[in-house]
Scaffold this motif. Structure first.
Motif, mmCIF file in Angstrom:
data_model
loop_
_atom_site.group_PDB
_atom_site.id
_atom_site.type_symbol
_atom_site.label_atom_id
_atom_site.label_comp_id
_atom_site.label_asym_id
_atom_site.label_seq_id
_atom_site.Cartn_x
_atom_site.Cartn_y
_atom_site.Cartn_z
ATOM 1 N N VAL A 59 0.875 -1.173 0.000
ATOM 2 C CA VAL A 59 0.000 0.000 0.000
ATOM 3 C C VAL A 59 0.910 1.219 0.000
ATOM 4 O O VAL A 59 1.807 1.334 0.830
ATOM 5 C CB VAL A 59 -0.927 0.022 1.236
ATOM 6 C CG1 VAL A 59 -1.828 1.238 1.211
ATOM 7 C CG2 VAL A 59 -1.763 -1.252 1.311
ATOM 8 N N SER A 60 0.669 2.123 -0.944
ATOM 9 C CA SER A 60 1.472 3.334 -1.010
ATOM 10 C C SER A 60 0.581 4.528 -1.284
ATOM 11 O O SER A 60 -0.561 4.374 -1.728
ATOM 12 C CB SER A 60 2.537 3.209 -2.105
ATOM 13 O OG SER A 60 1.924 2.993 -3.360
ATOM 14 N N GLY A 61 1.090 5.698 -1.005
ATOM 15 C CA GLY A 61 0.344 6.915 -1.280
ATOM 16 C C GLY A 61 0.402 7.898 -0.128
ATOM 17 O O GLY A 61 1.308 7.853 0.697
ATOM 18 N N LEU A 62 -0.602 8.773 -0.114
ATOM 19 C CA LEU A 62 -0.680 9.845 0.881
ATOM 20 C C LEU A 62 -1.914 9.688 1.752
ATOM 21 O O LEU A 62 -2.990 9.347 1.259
ATOM 22 C CB LEU A 62 -0.756 11.210 0.183
ATOM 23 C CG LEU A 62 0.404 11.600 -0.713
ATOM 24 C CD1 LEU A 62 0.071 12.876 -1.473
ATOM 25 C CD2 LEU A 62 1.666 11.788 0.100
ATOM 26 N N VAL A 63 -1.756 9.956 3.048
ATOM 27 C CA VAL A 63 -2.888 10.005 3.976
ATOM 28 C C VAL A 63 -2.819 11.328 4.727
ATOM 29 O O VAL A 63 -1.799 12.019 4.709
ATOM 30 C CB VAL A 63 -2.889 8.822 4.969
ATOM 31 C CG1 VAL A 63 -3.145 7.520 4.246
ATOM 32 C CG2 VAL A 63 -1.608 8.759 5.775
ATOM 33 N N ASN A 64 -3.907 11.664 5.410
ATOM 34 C CA ASN A 64 -3.987 12.951 6.097
ATOM 35 C C ASN A 64 -3.487 12.934 7.533
ATOM 36 O O ASN A 64 -3.276 13.986 8.118
ATOM 37 C CB ASN A 64 -5.425 13.461 6.086
ATOM 38 C CG ASN A 64 -5.875 13.798 4.687
ATOM 39 O OD1 ASN A 64 -5.094 14.244 3.861
ATOM 40 N ND2 ASN A 64 -7.148 13.574 4.407
ATOM 41 N N SER A 65 -3.335 11.735 8.121
ATOM 42 C CA SER A 65 -2.951 11.698 9.529
ATOM 43 C C SER A 65 -2.263 10.381 9.878
ATOM 44 O O SER A 65 -2.379 9.384 9.149
ATOM 45 C CB SER A 65 -4.182 11.870 10.424
ATOM 46 O OG SER A 65 -4.998 10.717 10.351
ATOM 47 N N TRP A 66 -1.586 10.417 11.010
ATOM 48 C CA TRP A 66 -0.957 9.217 11.555
ATOM 49 C C TRP A 66 -2.019 8.158 11.855
ATOM 50 O O TRP A 66 -1.802 6.967 11.628
ATOM 51 C CB TRP A 66 -0.187 9.594 12.816
ATOM 52 C CG TRP A 66 0.545 8.449 13.432
ATOM 53 C CD1 TRP A 66 0.179 7.742 14.528
ATOM 54 C CD2 TRP A 66 1.759 7.869 12.973
ATOM 55 N NE1 TRP A 66 1.089 6.750 14.791
ATOM 56 C CE2 TRP A 66 2.084 6.808 13.842
ATOM 57 C CE3 TRP A 66 2.609 8.134 11.904
ATOM 58 C CZ2 TRP A 66 3.206 6.015 13.674
ATOM 59 C CZ3 TRP A 66 3.736 7.331 11.743
ATOM 60 C CH2 TRP A 66 4.027 6.294 12.623
ATOM 61 N N ASP A 67 -3.167 8.573 12.362
ATOM 62 C CA ASP A 67 -4.257 7.637 12.672
ATOM 63 C C ASP A 67 -4.704 6.879 11.432
ATOM 64 O O ASP A 67 -4.989 5.683 11.506
ATOM 65 C CB ASP A 67 -5.449 8.380 13.291
ATOM 66 C CG ASP A 67 -5.168 8.860 14.703
ATOM 67 O OD1 ASP A 67 -4.248 8.321 15.352
ATOM 68 O OD2 ASP A 67 -5.877 9.778 15.159
ATOM 69 N N GLN A 68 -4.773 7.572 10.290
ATOM 70 C CA GLN A 68 -5.174 6.899 9.053
ATOM 71 C C GLN A 68 -4.128 5.863 8.644
ATOM 72 O O GLN A 68 -4.477 4.758 8.214
ATOM 73 C CB GLN A 68 -5.391 7.912 7.932
ATOM 74 C CG GLN A 68 -6.663 8.705 8.096
ATOM 75 C CD GLN A 68 -6.959 9.590 6.905
ATOM 76 O OE1 GLN A 68 -6.225 9.626 5.923
ATOM 77 N NE2 GLN A 68 -8.064 10.313 6.993
ATOM 78 N N LYS A 69 -2.867 6.195 8.793
ATOM 79 C CA LYS A 69 -1.794 5.253 8.459
ATOM 80 C C LYS A 69 -1.893 4.002 9.328
ATOM 81 O O LYS A 69 -1.808 2.879 8.832
ATOM 82 C CB LYS A 69 -0.437 5.914 8.633
ATOM 83 C CG LYS A 69 0.719 4.995 8.305
ATOM 84 C CD LYS A 69 2.055 5.686 8.448
ATOM 85 C CE LYS A 69 3.170 4.707 8.106
ATOM 86 N NZ LYS A 69 4.480 5.314 8.125
ATOM 87 N N ILE A 70 -2.071 4.187 10.622
ATOM 88 C CA ILE A 70 -2.181 3.057 11.551
ATOM 89 C C ILE A 70 -3.403 2.208 11.212
ATOM 90 O O ILE A 70 -3.345 0.977 11.231
ATOM 91 C CB ILE A 70 -2.254 3.556 13.016
ATOM 92 C CG1 ILE A 70 -0.963 4.283 13.387
ATOM 93 C CG2 ILE A 70 -2.562 2.428 13.979
ATOM 94 C CD1 ILE A 70 0.282 3.440 13.309
#
Length: 93
Positions: A59-70
């Protein structure tokens, strides 16, 4: 209600649903992962790419927050059929 279902499950035993060979294939894993992601209304998936190769999910790309990444990492690693996972997302500030 969910409590009734939980009580019934405890009384008679519940097995997790069996996945078909198609569900465990690379396209099946990707489809189930995309479906799971779409159910998470707080995830912004516009800039996320998913690739599956021999059970390895990238999975690669951009997210808006650390919570979304987790959250993405937890979903990917918890999905049946995923042998390994590489979550390479950047938090956009």
């Amino acid at each position: 209600s969910w409590r009734w279902a939980l009580a019934l499950c405890a009384a008679v035993g519940c097995a997790p649903p069996q996945l078909s060979e198609a569900d465990l294939s690379d396209p099946g894993i990707k489809a189930r992962l995309e479906s799971e992601f779409k159910q998470q209304k707080d995830l912004d998936l516009r800039y996320i790419n998913i690739d599956v190769n021999n059970g390895t999910v990238s999975v690669s790309g951009l997210v808006n927050s650390w919570d979304q990444k987790i959250k993405i990492e937890r979903i990917v690693r918890g999905l049946p059929g995923v042998e390994s996972a590489l979550v390479n997302v950047v938090i956009q500030e």
